[in-house]
Design an enzyme around this catalytic site. Structure first.
Site, PDB file in Angstrom:
ATOM      1  N   GLY A  54       0.843  -1.190   0.000  1.00  0.00           N
ATOM      2  CA  GLY A  54       0.000   0.000   0.000  1.00  0.00           C
ATOM      3  C   GLY A  54       0.869   1.228   0.000  1.00  0.00           C
ATOM      4  O   GLY A  54       2.101   1.151  -0.107  1.00  0.00           O
ATOM      5  N   THR A  58       5.054  -2.044   2.504  1.00  0.00           N
ATOM      6  CA  THR A  58       4.788  -3.411   2.065  1.00  0.00           C
ATOM      7  C   THR A  58       4.813  -4.344   3.263  1.00  0.00           C
ATOM      8  O   THR A  58       5.622  -4.165   4.177  1.00  0.00           O
ATOM      9  CB  THR A  58       5.854  -3.863   1.042  1.00  0.00           C
ATOM     10  OG1 THR A  58       5.902  -2.908  -0.013  1.00  0.00           O
ATOM     11  CG2 THR A  58       5.525  -5.235   0.483  1.00  0.00           C
ATOM     12  N   VAL A  59       3.938  -5.347   3.221  1.00  0.00           N
ATOM     13  CA  VAL A  59       3.903  -6.364   4.271  1.00  0.00           C
ATOM     14  C   VAL A  59       4.391  -7.673   3.681  1.00  0.00           C
ATOM     15  O   VAL A  59       3.955  -8.092   2.611  1.00  0.00           O
ATOM     16  CB  VAL A  59       2.484  -6.541   4.848  1.00  0.00           C
ATOM     17  CG1 VAL A  59       2.471  -7.643   5.889  1.00  0.00           C
ATOM     18  CG2 VAL A  59       2.004  -5.244   5.464  1.00  0.00           C
ATOM     19  N   LYS A  74       6.098  -5.534   8.413  1.00  0.00           N
ATOM     20  CA  LYS A  74       5.657  -4.372   7.647  1.00  0.00           C
ATOM     21  C   LYS A  74       6.845  -3.422   7.485  1.00  0.00           C
ATOM     22  O   LYS A  74       7.380  -2.918   8.466  1.00  0.00           O
ATOM     23  CB  LYS A  74       4.506  -3.656   8.355  1.00  0.00           C
ATOM     24  CG  LYS A  74       3.974  -2.444   7.588  1.00  0.00           C
ATOM     25  CD  LYS A  74       3.037  -1.595   8.447  1.00  0.00           C
ATOM     26  CE  LYS A  74       1.739  -2.282   8.730  1.00  0.00           C
ATOM     27  NZ  LYS A  74       0.781  -1.371   9.423  1.00  0.00           N
ATOM     28  N   ASP A 164      -8.526   5.113  14.783  1.00  0.00           N
ATOM     29  CA  ASP A 164      -9.078   4.757  13.481  1.00  0.00           C
ATOM     30  C   ASP A 164      -9.755   3.388  13.552  1.00  0.00           C
ATOM     31  O   ASP A 164      -9.555   2.533  12.694  1.00  0.00           O
ATOM     32  CB  ASP A 164      -7.975   4.759  12.418  1.00  0.00           C
ATOM     33  CG  ASP A 164      -8.548   4.743  10.999  1.00  0.00           C
ATOM     34  OD1 ASP A 164      -9.684   5.218  10.822  1.00  0.00           O
ATOM     35  OD2 ASP A 164      -7.875   4.238  10.092  1.00  0.00           O
TER      36      ASP A 164
END
Length: 944
Positions: A54, A58-59, A74, A164
């Protein structure tokens, strides 16, 4: 963050990073991170494959080389050092948060220009996908949200706010169905960059639908923080402070949406949504879905516009979400049975049952009666009374109440679990697992009452209340249904044998819990042998753990260490993580508390802690390890102050888990009090001792051994505060209670014989003091052996009375014996060796041998200097003895200098007992200028 392992669509959903449009330009300015190839090593983690990517990074699936486990790593595109450090601090705070409903963060760090987080790798899906998978009943939805709420509450308890919360950040693992909250700190990261953001309002990366769902077309309006659909009113105001009630609002938005199929606030744009939220304009909830009014009221309060009008905290909200009147009526039906539970059972009262649900669900009361009924209650009273124990009557009453509650819980929970399956709220295949668990809990309760009504003795009476408390709770069966372990069931050919062994295990456990260790030993050996032969590793681990615990209790320490190590291996092979952790904990206690191998025990604890992430109840295990490590550091006499954070963490965890009046609090409170004693903070020590005693007395009664276990510490603190009569009264009370409960020849009684003797010595009642100290020594020699450290202390204490009685030559022989024991028991440099050497020096001084006196005290002072105890009472007293020895050998100036130094230290520590004698000695020397005096000087108070 949680991550799936197989389904590509779910992988993408789980690895999408929320990101706002305003943040996108900031991220675009950061240098791209090239993909990491399989086999790349970051710190101790080996990259295996990409799980998702994303805007934030990156994961990867990775392998932890040191701990041998799979993790999610991550890699963040966040290279700015100032922001990076703050992110790392927050990640490390998350790493300290251990809770079964929070995705575990294991590690955080930097690698070149990037930051990385290491998290639990979870095979599952997010809550939004779970809700979309099939229609869910409101009870199913509520159970999952309550679990997620527990995770939020745990985070809030340590000062972490999510900012969130939404269904996309709650993850449900595939195997256990456990809900866990993840992605803490993402909104925090946005704020650190000064983001004027509207949250996740763009289509999600990787082709996945935006986590803003139906608000994907909204545009930013003002500086906000979070995902618009779930944001509280205060999040729309960039100047407003956020707190845990902000997360509560988001939680209730998500729960409202899951229950009613729509969000609580209308709006087709960010502006419209912000207006609805700001005005508190809730959309009417549908009335045709079957959700109860009490549930809607609880959720709507959490959606209040003003934070002060919401529930006080997440814990209060969770309480409101648990107040199902139907279930409450069921509990009250059980409570109405009260202490007459069995009378109601025999009259045919059904707890929470309905005729249409069949006899199977309604049969719990009759089953419970086989284990606990009025006849067994009466039999326990008779059996306890026959022991002659002073605790018999009070303990029988307390045990009866505890077993009433245990039986009520069993009936209530078993009935409710069965009914929920019949209503389709949990799969039918789970019912067999749950009912088998309830059967085991009932068998354990029956075995315990069998043991209590059998050949009871004083030790059984002493252990009885704790025995009931330590039975595995029925609630564990419900938890097992919600979070099934990764344990393979026995093969069909093994099942009958396993069931038979479990019945035997319940009987041996009852003997162990009630203190009948000698009776339990051989049955435990036979059980472990049969378990090994059966080769079903999960039960083998149970049997080995029980045998190791019993071996430890009967003093077979070396065999116990081997057995517990085997239990660890069997539990690991059987994939029973909780059993593995219990075995580690027992092994640490054996090596540290029993064998005094403190450094090795702490090392073993560190190994075990690294495995905590695999255990659902890891917060409790972490607290247990903290408590033991703290006690080891206090006892080790190397760096006692290092014990404080361990003990304080344990206390905080036990209070969160069990409440401020739980028995778990008693030991850590006393360890902290002991630490205060060593710091000479006697008022604080008394406060902590009294608090611990009050908790124990409330649970166990004032004459229970745990209740009065630290009267010795209280007496010592009172003595150091100059409250001689109160101190003597505390020690005499301890002597009276230990003699009554444990007998005149017990180790516990010897401790109080010793302490009463020392206080009588302070009052110069030497003959009576001598009698108590001699009795203490004889008990120590018989019970512990002539070469035990406690025996060495008893030798030393006795010498402090022999000297004023004119028996200094006898005292020297005992001191040399004590010194040999102390030096053989541990590494050089221990302060107990220094204490004995100081006594040796003083005794030689009284015998006129100043050379030997000087040699002994100089050794003592060197030990104390290495231990950084320059301003302690013992250092001051040893310095004064050295001054007197030097004075006798003609080094008068040096003697006066040392005596002055000793007096300065005594004044610094506000000593008013010995200081006047040192001052008087100096006054005489200053007048004589070189003379010597053989005037007797009052000794300091002795050991506890």
């Amino acid at each position: 963050m949680a991550h799936g392992a197989d389904d590509p669509a779910k992988l993408a959903a789980l690895t999408t990073f929320p990101v706002s449009p305003a943040l996108a330009p900031v991220l675009a300015d950061l240098p791209p991170i090239p993909p990491l190839a399989a086999g790349t090593v970051i710190h101790r983690y080996v990259i295996e494959r990409v799980l998702g990517a994303g805007a934030m990074g990156t994961v990867y699936a990775a392998h932890d080389r040191e701990l041998g486990r799979k993790v999610a790593l991550k890699v963040l595109r966040h290279a700015r050092s100032s922001h990076g450090q703050r992110l790392l601090q927050e990640a490390k705070a998350l790493a300290r948060l251990s809770h079964p409903n929070v995705v575990a963060v294991f590690d955080a760090g930097s690698h070149g220009t990037v930051l990385f987080l290491v998290m639990e790798l979870v095979d599952g899906q997010n809550l939004r996908a779970w809700l979309a998978e099939r229609p869910r009943s409101w009870r199913e939805v509520l159970d999952v949200f309550r679990a997620a709420g527990e995770g939020l509450a745990a985070a809030h308890a340590v000062g972490i706010i999510h900012r969130d919360f939404k269904p996309d950040n709650v993850f449900i693992d595939r195997g256990r169905g456990r809900a866990r909250v993840g992605d803490f700190g993402v909104a925090r990261l946005n704020k650190l960059e000064g983001d004027a953001a509207a949250g996740d309002v763009e289509p999600g990366e990787g082709g996945v639908e935006s986590t803003a769902h139906r608000y994907s077309g909204l545009t930013a309006s003002g500086a906000v923080l979070g995902t618009p659909a779930y944001m509280a009113p205060e999040q729309w105001d960039p100047s407003a402070a956020l707190d845990a009630r902000t997360d509560q609002f988001a939680f209730c938005v998500a729960l409202y949406e899951a229950l009613y199929g729509q969000r609580p606030f209308a709006g087709e744009s960010v502006t419209e949504l912000a207006t609805s939220v700001g005005r508190g304009e809730l959309q009417p909830a549908p009335t045709d879905r079957g959700e109860p009014a009490w549930l809607r009221r609880a959720v709507e309060r959490g959606l209040a516009r003003a934070p002060a009008d919401r529930h006080p905290d997440m814990r209060a909200l969770l309480g409101a979400l648990s107040r199902d009147p139907v279930r409450r009526r069921r509990r009250w039906a059980a409570a109405a049975i009260g202490v007459g539970l069995v009378g109601a059972i025999t009259a045919g009262v059904l707890v929470g049952g309905r005729e249409s649900e069949g006899a199977f669900c309604r049969g719990a009361p009759q089953l419970a009666a086989s284990a606990w009924n009025p006849s067994r209650r009466d039999a326990i009273g008779v059996a306890f009374g026959a022991t002659g124990s002073a605790l018999a009557a009070d303990t029988a009453t307390r045990v009866g109440r505890a077993l009433d509650q245990r039986a009520r819980d069993w009936v209530d929970l078993r009935t409710a679990s069965c009914e929920s399956t019949r209503r389709g709220e949990q799969p039918e295949q789970a019912l067999d697992l749950v009912m088998e668990c309830f059967d085991r809990r009932l068998a354990e309760l029956r075995a315990l009452t069998d043991t209590m009504t059998g050949r009871a003795d004083a030790a059984l009476v002493t252990r009885a209340v704790q025995a009931v408390d330590e039975l595995p709770p029925p609630r564990a069966c419900v938890d097992a249904a919600a979070h099934p372990a990764d344990v393979a069931p026995p093969d069909p050919g093994q099942r009958a044998a396993v069931a038979s062994l479990r019945a035997r295990h319940a009987g041996v456990t009852a003997l162990y819990l009630t203190g009948r260790y000698a009776d339990a030993l051989e049955p435990a050996r036979a059980l472990a042998a049969d378990a090994r032969a059966l080769a079903y590793r999960p039960f083998e681990a149970e049997a080995l753990l029980l045998l190791g615990e019993i071996q430890r209790r009967v003093g077979e320490l070396t065999p116990a260490e081997t057995t517990l190590s085997e239990a660890v291996a069997a539990a690991k092979a059987g994939r029973t993580a909780a059993l593995e952790m219990e075995s580690w904990l027992e092994l640490v206690r054996l090596v540290g508390a029993d064998q005094k191998r403190f450094a090795e025990a702490r090392r073993l604890s560190g190994v075990a802690r690294a495995l905590l992430a695999r255990v659902p109840d890891r917060e409790r295990f972490a607290a247990d390890f903290d408590s033991w490590e703290g006690s080891f550091l206090v006892a080790e006499d190397v760096d006692r102050e290092a014990a404080r954070p361990f003990i304080e963490r344990a206390l905080a965890a036990y209070e969160r888990l069990d409440g401020p009046d739980s028995l778990e609090m008693v030991d850590p409170l006393r360890h902290l009090a002991d630490l205060s004693i060593f710091r000479e903070e006697y008022e604080e020590a008394l406060r902590l001792y009294h608090k611990a005693r009050a908790i124990a007395e409330k649970k166990l009664g004032p004459e229970h051994p745990i209740s009065f276990a630290k009267l010795a510490g209280e007496g010592f603190a009172l003595g150091e505060l100059g409250k001689y009569e109160e101190a003597l009264a505390a020690h005499r009370r301890g002597l009276e209670l230990t003699t009554r409960v444990h007998g005149a020849g017990s180790w516990e009684t010897a401790k109080y014989e010793n302490n009463v003797g020392l206080l009588l010595r302070e009052g110069k009642q030497y003959p009576e003091s001598l009698r108590h100290l001699e009795r203490a020594l004889e008990i120590y020699k018989r019970v512990l052996g002539p070469d035990h450290p406690e025996t060495a202390l008893a030798y030393t204490n006795l010498t402090t009375v022999l000297r004023p009685l004119g028996r200094a030559r006898e005292a020297i022989g005992l001191l040399e014996r004590a010194l040999a024991i102390a030096e053989a028991q541990g590494p050089p440099g221990q302060t107990n060796v220094a204490g004995i050497l100081t006594n040796v020096g003083e005794t030689y001084l009284e015998l006129g041998d100043a050379v030997r006196a000087r040699r002994a005290v100089e050794r003592a002072l060197a030990i104390l200097a290495r231990a950084k105890m320059k301003e302690s009472f013992l250092t001051a007293w040893g310095t004064f003895i050295l001054a007197r020895a030097l004075d006798r050998t003609g080094e008068h100036a040096r003697a006066r200098e040392l005596a002055g130094r000793a007096l300065h230290t005594l004044d610094e520590i506000h000593d008013t007992d010995v200081g006047p004698d040192v001052r008087a000695w100096l006054a005489v020397r200053q007048r004589r200028r070189g003379g010597s005096s053989h005037r007797r000087v009052k000794r300091p108070r002795g050991s506890r």
